[in-house]
Design a protein around this motif. Sequence first.
Motif, mmCIF file in Angstrom:
data_model
loop_
_atom_site.group_PDB
_atom_site.id
_atom_site.type_symbol
_atom_site.label_atom_id
_atom_site.label_comp_id
_atom_site.label_asym_id
_atom_site.label_seq_id
_atom_site.Cartn_x
_atom_site.Cartn_y
_atom_site.Cartn_z
ATOM 1 N N SER A 220 -16.979 20.008 -15.133
ATOM 2 C CA SER A 220 -18.395 19.658 -15.265
ATOM 3 C C SER A 220 -18.948 19.045 -13.987
ATOM 4 C CB SER A 220 -18.599 18.680 -16.428
ATOM 5 O OG SER A 220 -17.937 17.451 -16.179
ATOM 6 N N SER A 221 -18.179 19.127 -12.896
ATOM 7 C CA SER A 221 -18.607 18.688 -11.558
ATOM 8 C C SER A 221 -18.682 17.173 -11.398
ATOM 9 C CB SER A 221 -19.969 19.302 -11.178
ATOM 10 O OG SER A 221 -19.875 20.711 -11.156
ATOM 11 N N ARG A 222 -18.133 16.431 -12.341
ATOM 12 C CA ARG A 222 -18.086 14.984 -12.165
ATOM 13 C C ARG A 222 -16.852 14.614 -11.350
ATOM 14 N NH1 ARG A 222 -20.187 11.829 -17.586
ATOM 15 N NH2 ARG A 222 -22.234 12.807 -17.670
ATOM 16 N N MET A 223 -17.033 13.645 -10.488
ATOM 17 C CA MET A 223 -15.949 13.255 -9.593
ATOM 18 C C MET A 223 -14.708 12.787 -10.355
ATOM 19 S SD MET A 223 -15.031 12.850 -6.406
ATOM 20 C CE MET A 223 -13.968 11.878 -5.339
ATOM 21 N N ASN A 224 -14.917 12.190 -11.532
ATOM 22 C CA ASN A 224 -13.736 11.695 -12.259
ATOM 23 C C ASN A 224 -12.819 12.816 -12.731
ATOM 24 O OD1 ASN A 224 -15.083 12.753 -14.487
ATOM 25 N ND2 ASN A 224 -15.507 10.781 -15.439
ATOM 26 N N GLU A 225 -13.335 14.062 -12.693
ATOM 27 C CA GLU A 225 -12.474 15.170 -13.092
ATOM 28 C C GLU A 225 -11.433 15.508 -12.028
ATOM 29 O OE1 GLU A 225 -15.023 18.319 -14.490
ATOM 30 O OE2 GLU A 225 -15.009 17.438 -16.494
ATOM 31 N N PRO B 239 -20.562 10.275 -8.219
ATOM 32 C CA PRO B 239 -20.479 11.400 -7.290
ATOM 33 C C PRO B 239 -20.262 12.729 -8.019
ATOM 34 C CG PRO B 239 -19.080 9.581 -6.573
ATOM 35 C CD PRO B 239 -19.537 9.255 -7.958
ATOM 36 N N LYS B 240 -20.930 13.735 -7.546
ATOM 37 C CA LYS B 240 -20.732 15.096 -8.054
ATOM 38 C C LYS B 240 -19.819 15.843 -7.090
ATOM 39 C CE LYS B 240 -23.462 15.041 -11.683
ATOM 40 N NZ LYS B 240 -23.000 15.308 -13.054
ATOM 41 N N ILE B 241 -19.084 16.789 -7.616
ATOM 42 C CA ILE B 241 -18.111 17.485 -6.774
ATOM 43 C C ILE B 241 -17.920 18.907 -7.278
ATOM 44 C CG2 ILE B 241 -16.160 16.641 -8.139
ATOM 45 C CD1 ILE B 241 -14.558 16.494 -5.524
ATOM 46 N N SER B 242 -17.799 19.830 -6.343
ATOM 47 C CA SER B 242 -17.564 21.231 -6.704
ATOM 48 C C SER B 242 -16.066 21.477 -6.829
ATOM 49 C CB SER B 242 -18.150 22.157 -5.629
ATOM 50 O OG SER B 242 -17.420 22.017 -4.416
ATOM 51 N N VAL B 243 -15.731 22.629 -7.384
ATOM 52 C CA VAL B 243 -14.324 23.016 -7.477
ATOM 53 C C VAL B 243 -13.701 23.066 -6.085
ATOM 54 C CG1 VAL B 243 -12.778 24.936 -8.016
ATOM 55 C CG2 VAL B 243 -14.541 24.256 -9.662
ATOM 56 N N GLU B 244 -14.440 23.643 -5.124
ATOM 57 C CA GLU B 244 -13.922 23.778 -3.763
ATOM 58 C C GLU B 244 -13.681 22.407 -3.128
ATOM 59 O OE1 GLU B 244 -16.654 25.289 -4.908
ATOM 60 O OE2 GLU B 244 -15.806 27.292 -5.170
ATOM 61 N N GLU B 245 -14.607 21.480 -3.343
ATOM 62 C CA GLU B 245 -14.460 20.139 -2.770
ATOM 63 C C GLU B 245 -13.305 19.370 -3.404
ATOM 64 O OE1 GLU B 245 -19.133 19.177 -1.611
ATOM 65 O OE2 GLU B 245 -18.400 18.890 -3.679
ATOM 66 N N SER B 246 -13.048 19.625 -4.677
ATOM 67 C CA SER B 246 -11.956 18.912 -5.357
ATOM 68 C C SER B 246 -10.620 19.180 -4.677
ATOM 69 C CB SER B 246 -11.894 19.337 -6.829
ATOM 70 O OG SER B 246 -11.386 20.660 -6.977
ATOM 71 N N LYS B 247 -10.458 20.379 -4.148
ATOM 72 C CA LYS B 247 -9.210 20.747 -3.477
ATOM 73 C C LYS B 247 -8.956 19.851 -2.272
ATOM 74 C CE LYS B 247 -6.864 24.647 -1.256
ATOM 75 N NZ LYS B 247 -6.708 23.952 0.046
#
Length: 604
Positions: free
Chosen positions: A377-382, A313-321
């Motif tokens: 880097s927009s990876r979900m594991n981050e 899964p890819k994820i943006s900074v905003e979505e990570s929140k």
Amino acid sequence: MVNHMPKRDEVKTEETWNLNDLFQTENDFSGALKEIEQNALEFNNRYHGNIQNATDVVDALIEYTKLYEKIVPAGAFASLSLSTDQTNTDAQMRASKFGSLSAKVSSQLSFLNSELVELPEAIIKEAISKSPAHQIYLDKLLAKKKYQLHPEVEKTLAAFSASFGAPYKLYDTTKMLDIAFDNFEVNGQEYPLSYVSFENDWEGEADTEKRRAAFESFSKKLKEYQHTTAKTYDMHLQMEKTTSDLRGYDSVYDYLLFNQDVDRSLYNRQIDLITKELAPHMRKYAKLLQKEHGLEKMTFADLKISLDPTYEPKISVEESKNYIDDALSVMGEEYIEMVNRAYVERWIDFPQNAGKSTGAFCSSPYGSHPYILISWSSRMNEVFVLAHELGHAGHFYYANKEQNIFNARPSLYFIEAPSTMNEMLVANHLLKNSDDPKFKRWVISSIVARTYYHNFVTHLLEAAYQRKVYDRIDQGLNVNAQILNDYKRSVLEEFWGDAVEITEGAELTWMRQPHYYMGLYPYTYSAGLTISTQVSKRILEEGQTAVDEWTEVLKAGGTKSPVELAQMAGVDITTDKPLKDTIAYIGSLIDELESLTEEINQNN
């Protein structure tokens, strides 16, 4: 993947951290340095040779505390501004300027501890009764009394403090500024390579040919700098050994573990048990990766690949929140408010840019809010990485509010428990909210490959290697590149056995880790994760009671020993049970990965 690493002035400002919360302008920073220098001189003139009774002790410590509270943000401003762009000459000079001032001030203030340890015990006890807030500082100082040197020697050593930090700075300069990686080629096409792109992307690249080519090219470049890096590290080690001998410690281990407030039995147990009992589980995991990727052989360059690269899964900074808010909501409103402020008030530095420090870290200057560095880097594991650093932030957010500047920081042994705790909470949340086998497998593989591999394998094997190094240093010997390479290779081969081929270049991984310049730090990751694994289970089973007790642990800061902090959270680290339970838990996760993989393959 970032094909072109932008310069610092090319990244989005809103994704960078805001250091103006420390100092609004360069003039403010310079003014703070002048004030620190003046205050240190005044402190020296007032108290040097004039601490005679309990009232003098208390007065001196109060003024010393105020001065220290001015030094910390200045040091943070200098180091943080450099960490985002080490090619910036202004940042380089700013850091050097603070380093020189810090050494000068440390020398001026060194008399305080020298004079305090020589006072009669009755005066110290009276001072503690007058100011209980300084008890821990004074107790620790008295415990160090037998290792205290003559006041003039202490003053001289303090004056050289910036020089003693030179090996790490030289290592970092070599790593971040001098090593320039060449592009690597696969089937006629060139690909860019850097420290950040290798560690964030190429290590986990699904294409085996590209991944192994990147590893080979990366290792080839590291090898060109192995002798300089080894000599730099040896300088650091000899300084530690000399300091240990001068102060009268029985060994360099006793010197390095003293401030951690643990004995060698906890240190050795962590390394011995994990290298012996975790190895079979991780070899099983390596073979699972090999089978799923159809690899003829499993090499060291393949250990960071995803179990299912088609499901990343890819994820943006905003979505990570959103993910982090949901996962950490169990910690309560105040904790989530802290997380939200970290995003809104720009406590976090997200961009990838040239000259930026690798990896991720959290800095929590007393009197300000925490700062987090990560290369997104927009990876979900981050999300796990960011949750980890927010764990450090939450820890010091509470501890700095509840404790004075000398009581806020806990032992290094415990420092990684709150950070890895957040990783466990994220994992628990993700598992609870999806029944999809592929997503469940991705979450569990993230726990194994990110949380446990990183803390229980990568850092633990660093610790096993580091122990070999210090055994040699304690004998009065030196190290060079060949010796360090041999030690690293032997540790890797012993752990992975015949499950993984330790390819050429794997022995150079010691060159990548700055933790070796921070004492006996690497083993503490597994120590912290052992505690957090057990506490996260308590939170799942007991709910609010366990959360409340954990919050009190965070607030306690450095007022308790690691054993006491763990006991507050319901974990007894004086026995090997928590560690054995954690290793068994890792084994159960790998067994579950095997079952899920079999189920998914059958349904495809």
